[in-house]
Design a protein around this motif. Structure first.
Motif, PDB file in Angstrom:
ATOM      1  N   PRO A   1      -0.543  47.853 -20.239  1.00 45.58           N
ATOM      2  CA  PRO A   1       0.900  48.051 -20.408  1.00 45.58           C
ATOM      3  C   PRO A   1       1.280  49.532 -20.372  1.00 45.58           C
ATOM      4  CG  PRO A   1       0.118  46.448 -21.999  1.00 45.58           C
ATOM      5  CD  PRO A   1      -1.087  47.007 -21.307  1.00 45.58           C
ATOM      6  N   SER A   2       0.416  50.393 -20.885  1.00 44.08           N
ATOM      7  CA  SER A   2       0.735  51.824 -20.870  1.00 44.08           C
ATOM      8  C   SER A   2       0.833  52.346 -19.438  1.00 44.08           C
ATOM      9  CB  SER A   2      -0.301  52.618 -21.659  1.00 44.08           C
ATOM     10  OG  SER A   2      -1.583  52.470 -21.083  1.00 44.08           O
ATOM     11  N   GLN A   3       0.008  51.790 -18.542  1.00 39.55           N
ATOM     12  CA  GLN A   3       0.086  52.200 -17.134  1.00 39.55           C
ATOM     13  C   GLN A   3       1.434  51.792 -16.536  1.00 39.55           C
ATOM     14  OE1 GLN A   3      -2.383  53.851 -15.076  1.00 39.55           O
ATOM     15  NE2 GLN A   3      -0.487  54.092 -13.968  1.00 39.55           N
ATOM     16  N   LEU A   4       1.878  50.593 -16.860  1.00 40.51           N
ATOM     17  CA  LEU A   4       3.166  50.121 -16.344  1.00 40.51           C
ATOM     18  C   LEU A   4       4.317  50.947 -16.913  1.00 40.51           C
ATOM     19  CD1 LEU A   4       4.751  48.207 -14.606  1.00 40.51           C
ATOM     20  CD2 LEU A   4       4.559  46.477 -16.397  1.00 40.51           C
ATOM     21  N   PHE A   5       4.243  51.310 -18.182  1.00 43.03           N
ATOM     22  CA  PHE A   5       5.276  52.173 -18.756  1.00 43.03           C
ATOM     23  C   PHE A   5       5.295  53.531 -18.055  1.00 43.03           C
ATOM     24  CE2 PHE A   5       5.190  49.355 -22.543  1.00 43.03           C
ATOM     25  CZ  PHE A   5       6.550  49.139 -22.655  1.00 43.03           C
ATOM     26  N   THR A   6       4.111  54.047 -17.720  1.00 43.77           N
ATOM     27  CA  THR A   6       4.039  55.323 -17.003  1.00 43.77           C
ATOM     28  C   THR A   6       4.685  55.199 -15.634  1.00 43.77           C
ATOM     29  OG1 THR A   6       2.011  55.901 -18.167  1.00 43.77           O
ATOM     30  CG2 THR A   6       2.470  57.098 -16.131  1.00 43.77           C
ATOM     31  N   TRP A   7       4.414  54.130 -14.912  1.00 47.25           N
ATOM     32  CA  TRP A   7       5.031  53.918 -13.600  1.00 47.25           C
ATOM     33  C   TRP A   7       6.547  53.820 -13.736  1.00 47.25           C
ATOM     34  CZ3 TRP A   7       1.467  49.539 -11.315  1.00 47.25           C
ATOM     35  CH2 TRP A   7       0.230  50.088 -10.986  1.00 47.25           C
TER      36      TRP A   7
ATOM     37  N   ARG B   1      11.806  56.282 -12.931  1.00 44.20           N
ATOM     38  CA  ARG B   1      13.085  56.697 -13.503  1.00 44.20           C
ATOM     39  C   ARG B   1      13.339  58.179 -13.232  1.00 44.20           C
ATOM     40  NH1 ARG B   1      12.410  54.484 -18.101  1.00 44.20           N
ATOM     41  NH2 ARG B   1      11.383  56.234 -19.101  1.00 44.20           N
ATOM     42  N   LYS B   2      12.310  59.034 -13.412  1.00 50.64           N
ATOM     43  CA  LYS B   2      12.466  60.474 -13.153  1.00 50.64           C
ATOM     44  C   LYS B   2      12.748  60.728 -11.679  1.00 50.64           C
ATOM     45  CE  LYS B   2       9.608  62.245 -16.913  1.00 50.64           C
ATOM     46  NZ  LYS B   2       8.360  62.933 -17.258  1.00 50.64           N
ATOM     47  N   GLU B   3      12.054  60.010 -10.818  1.00 54.67           N
ATOM     48  CA  GLU B   3      12.246  60.199  -9.370  1.00 54.67           C
ATOM     49  C   GLU B   3      13.652  59.783  -8.958  1.00 54.67           C
ATOM     50  OE1 GLU B   3      10.416  58.352  -5.283  1.00 54.67           O
ATOM     51  OE2 GLU B   3       9.043  58.645  -6.971  1.00 54.67           O
ATOM     52  N   MET B   4      14.127  58.677  -9.506  1.00 52.27           N
ATOM     53  CA  MET B   4      15.465  58.207  -9.133  1.00 52.27           C
ATOM     54  C   MET B   4      16.543  59.129  -9.703  1.00 52.27           C
ATOM     55  SD  MET B   4      15.051  54.085  -9.028  1.00 52.27           S
ATOM     56  CE  MET B   4      16.616  53.850  -8.285  1.00 52.27           C
TER      57      MET B   4
ATOM     58  N   ILE C   1       7.027  43.332 -20.736  1.00 55.04           N
ATOM     59  CA  ILE C   1       6.276  44.284 -19.906  1.00 55.04           C
ATOM     60  C   ILE C   1       4.785  44.028 -20.054  1.00 55.04           C
ATOM     61  CG2 ILE C   1       5.756  46.736 -19.612  1.00 55.04           C
ATOM     62  CD1 ILE C   1       8.685  47.249 -20.366  1.00 55.04           C
ATOM     63  N   SER C   2       4.359  43.689 -21.236  1.00 51.41           N
ATOM     64  CA  SER C   2       2.938  43.408 -21.455  1.00 51.41           C
ATOM     65  C   SER C   2       2.476  42.202 -20.644  1.00 51.41           C
ATOM     66  CB  SER C   2       2.663  43.169 -22.940  1.00 51.41           C
ATOM     67  OG  SER C   2       2.888  44.342 -23.665  1.00 51.41           O
ATOM     68  N   ALA C   3       3.313  41.186 -20.544  1.00 54.28           N
ATOM     69  CA  ALA C   3       2.941  39.990 -19.774  1.00 54.28           C
ATOM     70  C   ALA C   3       2.838  40.316 -18.284  1.00 54.28           C
ATOM     71  CB  ALA C   3       3.961  38.880 -20.006  1.00 54.28           C
ATOM     72  N   VAL C   4       3.767  41.131 -17.785  1.00 58.73           N
ATOM     73  CA  VAL C   4       3.716  41.520 -16.371  1.00 58.73           C
ATOM     74  C   VAL C   4       2.452  42.335 -16.112  1.00 58.73           C
ATOM     75  CG1 VAL C   4       4.853  42.884 -14.572  1.00 58.73           C
ATOM     76  CG2 VAL C   4       6.215  41.457 -16.087  1.00 58.73           C
ATOM     77  N   ALA C   5       2.160  43.280 -16.996  1.00 54.59           N
ATOM     78  CA  ALA C   5       0.971  44.115 -16.828  1.00 54.59           C
ATOM     79  C   ALA C   5      -0.293  43.269 -16.880  1.00 54.59           C
ATOM     80  CB  ALA C   5       0.929  45.195 -17.911  1.00 54.59           C
ATOM     81  N   ARG C   6      -0.365  42.358 -17.811  1.00 55.88           N
ATOM     82  CA  ARG C   6      -1.550  41.507 -17.955  1.00 55.88           C
ATOM     83  C   ARG C   6      -1.763  40.660 -16.706  1.00 55.88           C
ATOM     84  NH1 ARG C   6      -0.698  40.396 -22.978  1.00 55.88           N
ATOM     85  NH2 ARG C   6       0.874  38.821 -22.565  1.00 55.88           N
ATOM     86  N   ARG C   7      -0.684  40.130 -16.137  1.00 55.84           N
ATOM     87  CA  ARG C   7      -0.810  39.290 -14.953  1.00 55.84           C
ATOM     88  C   ARG C   7      -1.333  40.079 -13.757  1.00 55.84           C
ATOM     89  NH1 ARG C   7       3.824  37.439 -14.949  1.00 55.84           N
ATOM     90  NH2 ARG C   7       4.824  38.614 -13.306  1.00 55.84           N
ATOM     91  N   HIS C   8      -1.002  41.365 -13.684  1.00 53.51           N
ATOM     92  CA  HIS C   8      -1.459  42.186 -12.555  1.00 53.51           C
ATOM     93  C   HIS C   8      -2.748  42.946 -12.860  1.00 53.51           C
ATOM     94  CE1 HIS C   8       1.958  41.423  -9.970  1.00 53.51           C
ATOM     95  NE2 HIS C   8       2.737  41.511 -11.035  1.00 53.51           N
ATOM     96  N   GLY C   9      -3.303  42.753 -14.060  1.00 56.60           N
ATOM     97  CA  GLY C   9      -4.580  43.356 -14.400  1.00 56.60           C
ATOM     98  C   GLY C   9      -4.500  44.844 -14.698  1.00 56.60           C
ATOM     99  N   ILE C  10      -3.387  45.287 -15.236  1.00 55.38           N
ATOM    100  CA  ILE C  10      -3.254  46.693 -15.625  1.00 55.38           C
ATOM    101  C   ILE C  10      -2.885  46.768 -17.099  1.00 55.38           C
ATOM    102  CG2 ILE C  10      -2.610  47.497 -13.323  1.00 55.38           C
ATOM    103  CD1 ILE C  10       0.287  47.559 -14.212  1.00 55.38           C
TER     104      ILE C  10
END
Length: 151
Positions: free
Chosen positions: A58-64, A69-72, A47-56
């Motif tokens: 990791p905590s933001q990605l975990f929040t998303w 998950r809650k919405e689904m 997850i950290s690598a994905v977040a880093r590649r998109h410039g966000i």
């Protein structure tokens, strides 16, 4: 009224920097968020690598991910189960060898560290001098006189 540290307008600006990029609040379109979250569930990268590649962060990605998950769950749609590979362990093999008769190991006596045994030991005002066997008489006399002189 002027203050000694107030030079706004009297000094020339030497350098001016404008910071752009990460650090400002960004508004992500929902379809971009969903694609980044889906990419984080692929299991090909951390997850950290994905977040880093998109410039966000990791905590933001975990929040998303948590929000999705809650919405689904609220809609009754199950989330896809990630097929994480099972952890691999090296099998441990224990062989029972016939035990030979064990002889107790005698403990060695530890030798005291220090100087070799002395023939004469002198202590004058907290200073200890050890004189070995066979030392020269003149040397012994000189050491004793030096110790007396320091008193």
């Amino acid at each position: 009224m002027t203050m000694s540290c107030d030079d706004a307008g009297t000094s020339v600006v030497q350098r001016f920097e404008v910071f752009t990029g990460a650090g400002k609040r960004r508004d992500w379109p929902p379809e971009v968020k969903v694609s980044i979250v889906a990419e984080s569930y692929s299991g090909q990268e951390t997850i950290s690598a994905v977040a880093r590649r998109h410039g966000i962060c990791p905590s933001q990605l975990f929040t998303w991910r948590r929000e999705l998950r809650k919405e689904m769950e609220a809609r009754g749609v199950p989330l896809p189960v990630s097929s994480a590979p099972a952890p691999l362990f090296v099998p441990a093999v224990i062989e029972h060898l016939p035990s030979p008769e064990v002889t107790p190991i005698a403990k060695r006596r530890r030798r005291r560290r220090g100087s070799p045994p002395s023939a004469v030991e002198l202590e004058i005002d907290g200073v200890a001098v050890r004189i070995a066997r066979g030392a020269d008489k003149g040397l012994i006399a000189a050491v004793i006189e030096a110790l007396k002189a320091t008193r």
